[in-house]
Design an enzyme around this catalytic site. Structure first.
Site, mmCIF file in Angstrom:
data_model
loop_
_atom_site.group_PDB
_atom_site.id
_atom_site.type_symbol
_atom_site.label_atom_id
_atom_site.label_comp_id
_atom_site.label_asym_id
_atom_site.label_seq_id
_atom_site.Cartn_x
_atom_site.Cartn_y
_atom_site.Cartn_z
ATOM 1 N N LYS A 16 6.622 6.143 -3.292
ATOM 2 C CA LYS A 16 7.737 6.489 -2.416
ATOM 3 C C LYS A 16 9.052 5.911 -2.930
ATOM 4 O O LYS A 16 10.122 6.218 -2.412
ATOM 5 C CB LYS A 16 7.471 5.877 -1.033
ATOM 6 C CG LYS A 16 7.366 6.871 0.102
ATOM 7 C CD LYS A 16 7.222 6.083 1.411
ATOM 8 C CE LYS A 16 7.137 6.861 2.669
ATOM 9 N NZ LYS A 16 7.033 8.245 2.731
ATOM 10 N N LYS A 64 2.314 -5.739 -12.953
ATOM 11 C CA LYS A 64 3.216 -6.788 -12.444
ATOM 12 C C LYS A 64 3.133 -8.085 -13.243
ATOM 13 O O LYS A 64 4.112 -8.815 -13.354
ATOM 14 C CB LYS A 64 2.926 -7.063 -10.963
ATOM 15 C CG LYS A 64 3.368 -5.913 -10.068
ATOM 16 C CD LYS A 64 3.135 -6.176 -8.602
ATOM 17 C CE LYS A 64 3.302 -4.880 -7.827
ATOM 18 N NZ LYS A 64 3.076 -5.016 -6.386
ATOM 19 N N ASP A 100 7.974 -8.304 -3.288
ATOM 20 C CA ASP A 100 6.836 -7.962 -2.405
ATOM 21 C C ASP A 100 6.621 -9.049 -1.357
ATOM 22 O O ASP A 100 6.429 -8.758 -0.175
ATOM 23 C CB ASP A 100 5.527 -7.869 -3.214
ATOM 24 C CG ASP A 100 5.441 -6.604 -4.045
ATOM 25 O OD1 ASP A 100 5.980 -5.571 -3.618
ATOM 26 O OD2 ASP A 100 4.823 -6.663 -5.123
ATOM 27 N N GLY A 121 -8.988 -10.564 1.233
ATOM 28 C CA GLY A 121 -8.571 -10.103 -0.087
ATOM 29 C C GLY A 121 -7.865 -11.192 -0.865
ATOM 30 O O GLY A 121 -7.203 -12.058 -0.276
ATOM 31 N N GLY A 123 -6.355 -10.442 -4.264
ATOM 32 C CA GLY A 123 -5.773 -9.806 -5.456
ATOM 33 C C GLY A 123 -4.340 -10.257 -5.696
ATOM 34 O O GLY A 123 -3.878 -11.267 -5.147
ATOM 35 N N TYR A 211 -0.229 1.479 3.474
ATOM 36 C CA TYR A 211 0.711 2.194 4.342
ATOM 37 C C TYR A 211 0.436 3.689 4.337
ATOM 38 O O TYR A 211 -0.212 4.213 3.428
ATOM 39 C CB TYR A 211 2.167 1.916 3.920
ATOM 40 C CG TYR A 211 2.479 2.260 2.489
ATOM 41 C CD1 TYR A 211 2.376 1.297 1.502
ATOM 42 C CD2 TYR A 211 2.866 3.547 2.126
ATOM 43 C CE1 TYR A 211 2.652 1.598 0.185
ATOM 44 C CE2 TYR A 211 3.148 3.861 0.804
ATOM 45 C CZ TYR A 211 3.041 2.884 -0.162
ATOM 46 O OH TYR A 211 3.307 3.192 -1.465
ATOM 47 N N GLY A 231 1.465 -1.184 6.271
ATOM 48 C CA GLY A 231 2.297 -1.786 5.233
ATOM 49 C C GLY A 231 3.654 -1.120 5.024
ATOM 50 O O GLY A 231 4.349 -1.451 4.065
HETATM 51 P P1 NDP Z 1 -5.839 -5.975 -6.552
HETATM 52 O O1 NDP Z 1 -6.546 -4.903 -7.300
HETATM 53 O O2 NDP Z 1 -5.124 -7.044 -7.298
HETATM 54 O O3 NDP Z 1 -6.926 -6.724 -5.580
HETATM 55 C C1 NDP Z 1 -7.788 -5.996 -4.773
HETATM 56 C C2 NDP Z 1 -8.465 -6.920 -3.750
HETATM 57 O O4 NDP Z 1 -9.174 -6.082 -2.830
HETATM 58 C C3 NDP Z 1 -9.492 -7.883 -4.317
HETATM 59 O O5 NDP Z 1 -9.482 -9.058 -3.562
HETATM 60 C C4 NDP Z 1 -10.816 -7.112 -4.146
HETATM 61 O O6 NDP Z 1 -11.946 -7.948 -4.037
HETATM 62 C C5 NDP Z 1 -10.541 -6.462 -2.810
HETATM 63 N N1 NDP Z 1 -11.299 -5.218 -2.562
HETATM 64 C C6 NDP Z 1 -11.123 -4.018 -3.158
HETATM 65 N N2 NDP Z 1 -11.954 -3.115 -2.626
HETATM 66 C C7 NDP Z 1 -12.677 -3.748 -1.661
HETATM 67 C C8 NDP Z 1 -13.699 -3.353 -0.761
HETATM 68 N N3 NDP Z 1 -14.159 -2.102 -0.731
HETATM 69 N N4 NDP Z 1 -14.199 -4.284 0.082
HETATM 70 C C9 NDP Z 1 -13.742 -5.557 0.068
HETATM 71 N N5 NDP Z 1 -12.770 -6.000 -0.769
HETATM 72 C C10 NDP Z 1 -12.255 -5.102 -1.623
HETATM 73 O O7 NDP Z 1 -4.895 -5.238 -5.525
HETATM 74 P P2 NDP Z 1 -3.412 -5.594 -5.071
HETATM 75 O O8 NDP Z 1 -3.364 -6.998 -4.589
HETATM 76 O O9 NDP Z 1 -2.464 -5.159 -6.118
HETATM 77 O O10 NDP Z 1 -3.233 -4.593 -3.826
HETATM 78 C C11 NDP Z 1 -3.915 -4.821 -2.619
HETATM 79 C C12 NDP Z 1 -3.434 -3.830 -1.582
HETATM 80 O O11 NDP Z 1 -2.072 -4.075 -1.275
HETATM 81 C C13 NDP Z 1 -3.522 -2.372 -2.032
HETATM 82 O O12 NDP Z 1 -4.119 -1.639 -0.984
HETATM 83 C C14 NDP Z 1 -2.082 -1.968 -2.217
HETATM 84 O O13 NDP Z 1 -1.901 -0.603 -1.926
HETATM 85 C C15 NDP Z 1 -1.383 -2.847 -1.190
HETATM 86 N N6 NDP Z 1 0.045 -3.095 -1.457
HETATM 87 C C16 NDP Z 1 0.964 -2.750 -0.509
HETATM 88 C C17 NDP Z 1 2.305 -2.994 -0.713
HETATM 89 C C18 NDP Z 1 3.305 -2.596 0.325
HETATM 90 O O14 NDP Z 1 4.493 -2.651 0.047
HETATM 91 N N7 NDP Z 1 2.898 -2.218 1.519
HETATM 92 C C19 NDP Z 1 2.814 -3.654 -1.931
HETATM 93 C C20 NDP Z 1 1.754 -3.988 -2.868
HETATM 94 C C21 NDP Z 1 0.431 -3.713 -2.626
HETATM 95 P P3 NDP Z 1 -12.785 -8.427 -5.349
HETATM 96 O O15 NDP Z 1 -12.061 -9.624 -5.893
HETATM 97 O O16 NDP Z 1 -14.119 -8.786 -4.792
HETATM 98 O O17 NDP Z 1 -12.825 -7.265 -6.291
#
Ligand code: NDP
Length: 266
Positions: A16, A64, A100, A121, A123, A211, A231
């Site tokens: 977006k 990033k 962010d 989470g 990540g 979001y 989000g």
């Molecule tokens: P990462 O890929 O770095 O991390 C993903 C995380 O999600 C890990 O902790 C992973 O666990 C966990 N995970 C993924 N799938 C599952 C599942 N099915 N069940 C349980 N845990 C799961 O992602 P990001 O940190 O980059 O992004 C995370 C979210 O934040 C995304 O949905 C992204 O769209 C959103 N986001 C939103 C923003 C906004 O402005 N609103 C800005 C940036 C991100 P594991 O370690 O076990 O693999």
């Protein structure tokens, strides 16, 4: 000369950001345009910046951390968290920022009397937002599906859990946040239902960083009648803060918001 801005990422088609920033530039009468650039090889980010003569960029998944490496100068917070989502080219030097995390902090500010926060989470997004929340005085605990990503948080003094060892802890959190990508392209919950049943009914509010859709997590929270949001505000606020860095002329947060928020009404 018209300034050029972009978002770098892969995939990028869904972003977006071009709409948000072009509406803002047009609304402010700022002579700039914002494009999207699918960057497969993140190590090329710096080269592309100069090759395309880009004034500023946002960086999204999965670059990033490479964006952090590509900068000549980093602001204090970006330096601390090792992830950059906004870069500005000032006279041939790349300046990196992370918007962010401040965007998330602002997005949750409407929920009052929040002290303890549980992140589902661990990540990249969880890393920067956990640090900014801790700096702002919140107590943040991290619960993740697997243990590998928890080391970063343990080193920084956060309470960390996996699904297996969580059930015996004190389950009292003011704010519960889905920081995973569970529910983004599938119908999965971020953690087992039994854990949500422990933490959500006691929470003062719950937030999903995903979001534009009602995830299974948000559906569950709504069914429990807890205050909630997705989000979108985080996305809007990180964009406004990025725009403050992008524009050489200074505009207020509210001035930028007035234009950028139209992207969420279309
Ligand atoms: P990462 O890929 O770095 O991390 C993903 C995380 O999600 C890990 O902790 C992973 O666990 C966990 N995970 C993924 N799938 C599952 C599942 N099915 N069940 C349980 N845990 C799961 O992602 P990001 O940190 O980059 O992004 C995370 C979210 O934040 C995304 O949905 C992204 O769209 C959103 N986001 C939103 C923003 C906004 O402005 N609103 C800005 C940036 C991100 P594991 O370690 O076990 O693999």
């Amino acid at each position: 000369m018209k300034q050029l801005f972009t978002i770098f990422g892969n995939p990028i088609a869904h972003s977006k950001s071009p709409l948000m920033h072009n509406l803002t530039f047009n609304g402010l009468g700022y002579d700039a345009t914002y494009i999207r650039y699918k960057l497969e090889d993140g190590t090329q980010l710096r080269n592309k910046f100069f090759e395309l003569n880009i004034k500023g960029a946002n960086i999204t998944v999965p670059h990033k951390e490479l964006a952090f490496e590509a900068c000549d100068e980093l602001d204090e917070f970006a330096q601390k968290v090792g992830a950059v989502n906004t870069i500005v080219n000032n006279n041939g030097k790349l300046y990196g920022y992370n918007t962010d995390a401040p965007g998330f902090l602002k997005a949750i500010s409407e929920f009052k009397n929040i002290k303890t926060v549980l992140f589902l989470g661990a990540g990249g997004t969880a890393k920067s937002t956990a640090v900014i929340l801790k700096d702002a005085g919140y107590e943040v605990s991290i619960l993740n599906r697997s243990s590998g990503r928890l080391a970063y948080f343990q080193d920084k003094g956060f309470n960390t859990y996996t699904f297996e060892n969580f059930k015996n802890q004190e389950n009292n959190y003011d704010l519960v946040v889905n920081m995973t990508s569970a529910g983004l392209d599938d119908e999965s919950l971020p953690c087992p239902l039994e854990i949500l049943e422990l933490v959500v009914p006691q929470a003062k509010a719950c937030v999903d960083v995903i979001y534009g859709k009602e995830t299974p997590f948000l559906k569950f929270v709504k069914a429990q009648n807890r205050p909630t949001k997705d989000g979108s505000d985080m996305l809007l606020y990180q964009g406004i803060i990025a725009s403050e860095y992008f524009c050489e002329k200074k505009y207020s947060f509210e001035e930028i918001k007035q234009h950028m928020q139209k992207a969420f009404m279309l």
